[in-house]
Write an enzyme that holds these catalytic residues in place. Structure first.
Site, PDB file in Angstrom:
ATOM      1  N   LYS A  42      -1.703   6.496 -13.969  1.00  0.00           N
ATOM      2  CA  LYS A  42      -2.350   6.409 -12.654  1.00  0.00           C
ATOM      3  C   LYS A  42      -1.355   6.826 -11.572  1.00  0.00           C
ATOM      4  O   LYS A  42      -0.145   6.908 -11.832  1.00  0.00           O
ATOM      5  CB  LYS A  42      -2.854   4.982 -12.422  1.00  0.00           C
ATOM      6  CG  LYS A  42      -1.771   3.905 -12.477  1.00  0.00           C
ATOM      7  CD  LYS A  42      -2.383   2.508 -12.583  1.00  0.00           C
ATOM      8  CE  LYS A  42      -1.299   1.459 -12.658  1.00  0.00           C
ATOM      9  NZ  LYS A  42      -1.845   0.117 -12.933  1.00  0.00           N
ATOM     10  N   ARG A 137      -9.378 -10.294 -10.423  1.00  0.00           N
ATOM     11  CA  ARG A 137      -9.293  -9.019  -9.730  1.00  0.00           C
ATOM     12  C   ARG A 137     -10.317  -8.041 -10.296  1.00  0.00           C
ATOM     13  O   ARG A 137     -11.156  -7.509  -9.586  1.00  0.00           O
ATOM     14  CB  ARG A 137      -7.856  -8.493  -9.903  1.00  0.00           C
ATOM     15  CG  ARG A 137      -7.484  -7.335  -9.061  1.00  0.00           C
ATOM     16  CD  ARG A 137      -6.042  -6.921  -9.306  1.00  0.00           C
ATOM     17  NE  ARG A 137      -5.843  -6.332 -10.630  1.00  0.00           N
ATOM     18  CZ  ARG A 137      -4.759  -5.635 -10.988  1.00  0.00           C
ATOM     19  NH1 ARG A 137      -3.774  -5.468 -10.122  1.00  0.00           N
ATOM     20  NH2 ARG A 137      -4.651  -5.125 -12.195  1.00  0.00           N
ATOM     21  N   TYR A 257      18.573   5.565  15.572  1.00  0.00           N
ATOM     22  CA  TYR A 257      17.616   5.019  16.543  1.00  0.00           C
ATOM     23  C   TYR A 257      17.967   3.572  16.898  1.00  0.00           C
ATOM     24  O   TYR A 257      18.309   2.768  16.030  1.00  0.00           O
ATOM     25  CB  TYR A 257      16.196   5.044  15.974  1.00  0.00           C
ATOM     26  CG  TYR A 257      15.568   6.421  15.991  1.00  0.00           C
ATOM     27  CD1 TYR A 257      15.342   7.091  17.188  1.00  0.00           C
ATOM     28  CD2 TYR A 257      15.202   7.044  14.813  1.00  0.00           C
ATOM     29  CE1 TYR A 257      14.759   8.363  17.205  1.00  0.00           C
ATOM     30  CE2 TYR A 257      14.615   8.302  14.812  1.00  0.00           C
ATOM     31  CZ  TYR A 257      14.403   8.954  16.018  1.00  0.00           C
ATOM     32  OH  TYR A 257      13.830  10.184  16.028  1.00  0.00           O
ATOM     33  N   MET A 305      12.761   9.697  10.171  1.00  0.00           N
ATOM     34  CA  MET A 305      11.697  10.372   9.435  1.00  0.00           C
ATOM     35  C   MET A 305      12.251  11.399   8.443  1.00  0.00           C
ATOM     36  O   MET A 305      11.799  11.496   7.301  1.00  0.00           O
ATOM     37  CB  MET A 305      10.740  11.074  10.402  1.00  0.00           C
ATOM     38  CG  MET A 305       9.536  11.674   9.718  1.00  0.00           C
ATOM     39  SD  MET A 305       8.467  12.617  10.825  1.00  0.00           S
ATOM     40  CE  MET A 305       7.786  11.335  11.841  1.00  0.00           C
TER      41      MET A 305
END
Ligand code: PLP
Length: 361
Positions: A42, A137, A257, A305
């Site tokens: 998955k 679940r 930052y 980023m």
């Protein structure tokens, strides 16, 4: 420098995925019991790429695969034309047609899903039955599963596998494991003749949990299935980023930052061309490390980023164009996950697509 291809300079960073190690890990898990060994692929094979991982495992002898969604099943089918592919999240309303068209097997877990699949397939197409032994679940609660044994709807659904999922398999001393093993054993006895599957990666290492089919995911990709002991798996992913600049700063200078880090003494800083947009977690800010020439270098201040700042005062190999290792050489995904306040699973499945990817082995 080439414009694309495998050049780390063009992409800032490089992810190397060792298919040989994935196959070796699958073989190692297979050898732990008489059970057949599937592969859970998955989330695009835990971020490693199902189109490459699937065929490598198929060639090694893996015949059964699990994904989470119908769309992942369709992608897996493209890479694995003949394998059995089960879809763990079950049957979405009205989705019988695409399941049949792609030869996918839903893992059915509610009376509604069973009815819908039975009406569509009439027992002509295979499926699995999910039994909930503690997660609350997915799947039928144990009493409902026991009550349904022998019900014509089971035959009308073509059920060929029953499965359940562990709550805490990575904590062998947790008493919930023994309860789940016992409950699953009772359900299995009520469904004679069906294959049974309980063990995820950590479950493979629990006694009494292996049954007919193992269902590992994380351990295939190098994650530690036995977190209270040394990792028996081979590492699979390696993440390296290029150093773009190196500078010296005075004591009292800040970096990144919000000036989250202040130099306690004159220091040497290196800037890496990889950041949170690459899936490297911002939560690791101020807590993680990278290796430069084998020397552990602290990650300073906030991860940006596209960039990370390292303290390379102790790493003479740091220079423009050199690489730093963020995952690999003993800095494993479990360690990176812990440093980011999460688990290695989230690091793996979050691996980005911006840097160049290389498959070896
Ligand atoms: C994800 C998943 C697995 C694989 O678990 P790992 O801990 O990654 O080995 C097995 N079974 C089910 C139902 C899952 O959702």
């Amino acid at each position: 420098m080439t414009e694309s291809g495998t050049d780390i300079g063009a992409h800032g960073a490089r992810l190397t995925i060792d298919l040989g190690a994935i196959v070796a890990n699958w073989r190692m898990l297979s050898a732990r019991g008489a059970a057949d060994c599937a592969a859970v692929v998955k989330a695009d094979a835990y971020g490693c790429g199902v189109s490459r991982v699937g065929p490598a495992l198929l060639e090694a002898g893996c015949r059964t695969f699990f994904v989470a969604h119908l769309s992942e099943g369709v992608a897996a089918r493209g890479a694995l034309p003949e394998a059995a592919i089960y879809v763990l999240n079950g049957l979405p309303p009205g989705a019988c047609e695409p399941f049949a068209a792609h030869g996918l097997r839903p893992v059915l877990g509610s009376p509604e899903e069973l009815s819908e699949w039975a009406a569509f397939s009439g027992g002509r197409l295979p499926a699995a039955l999910h039994v909930d032994t503690g997660m609350n679940r997915l799947g039928l609660p144990v009493p409902e599963a026991l009550a349904l044994a022998g019900d014509p709807r089971i035959a009308a659904c073509g059920i060929d596998l029953i499965l359940s999922h562990f709550v805490s398999a990575e904590k062998p001393a947790d008493p919930v494991n023994a309860r789940q093993i016992a409950d699953f054993g009772r359900v299995r006895a009520a469904y004679p003749g069906l294959r049974a599957s309980l063990a995820n990666s950590s479950g493979v290492f629990l006694d009494g949990a292996r049954h007919d089919l193992l269902r590992p995911g994380y351990a295939l990709f190098g994650g530690n299935p036995t977190p209270e002991a040394a990792n028996p798996m081979r590492p699979v992913v390696r993440l390296e980023a290029m150093i773009t600049q190196v500078r010296n700063v005075e004591a009292g200078a800040s970096a990144g930052y919000n000036g989250r880090w202040t130099a306690p003494a004159p220091s040497r800083l290196a800037t890496l061309s990889l950041g949170y947009a690459d899936g490297f977690p911002r939560a690791i800010s101020g807590r993680g490390q990278a290796l430069v020439g084998g020397v552990p270098c602290p990650i300073l201040g906030l991860v940006s980023m596209d960039l990370i700042i390292l303290d390379v005062t102790a790493a003479p190999a740091a220079r423009r164009g050199a690489t730093a290792v963020l995952i690999g050489d003993g800095l494993d995904i479990d360690t990176v996950g812990r440093a980011a306040g999460t688990i290695g699973y989230e690091i793996l499945t979050g691996l980005g697509s911006r840097y160049v990817r290389i498959y070896v082995g």
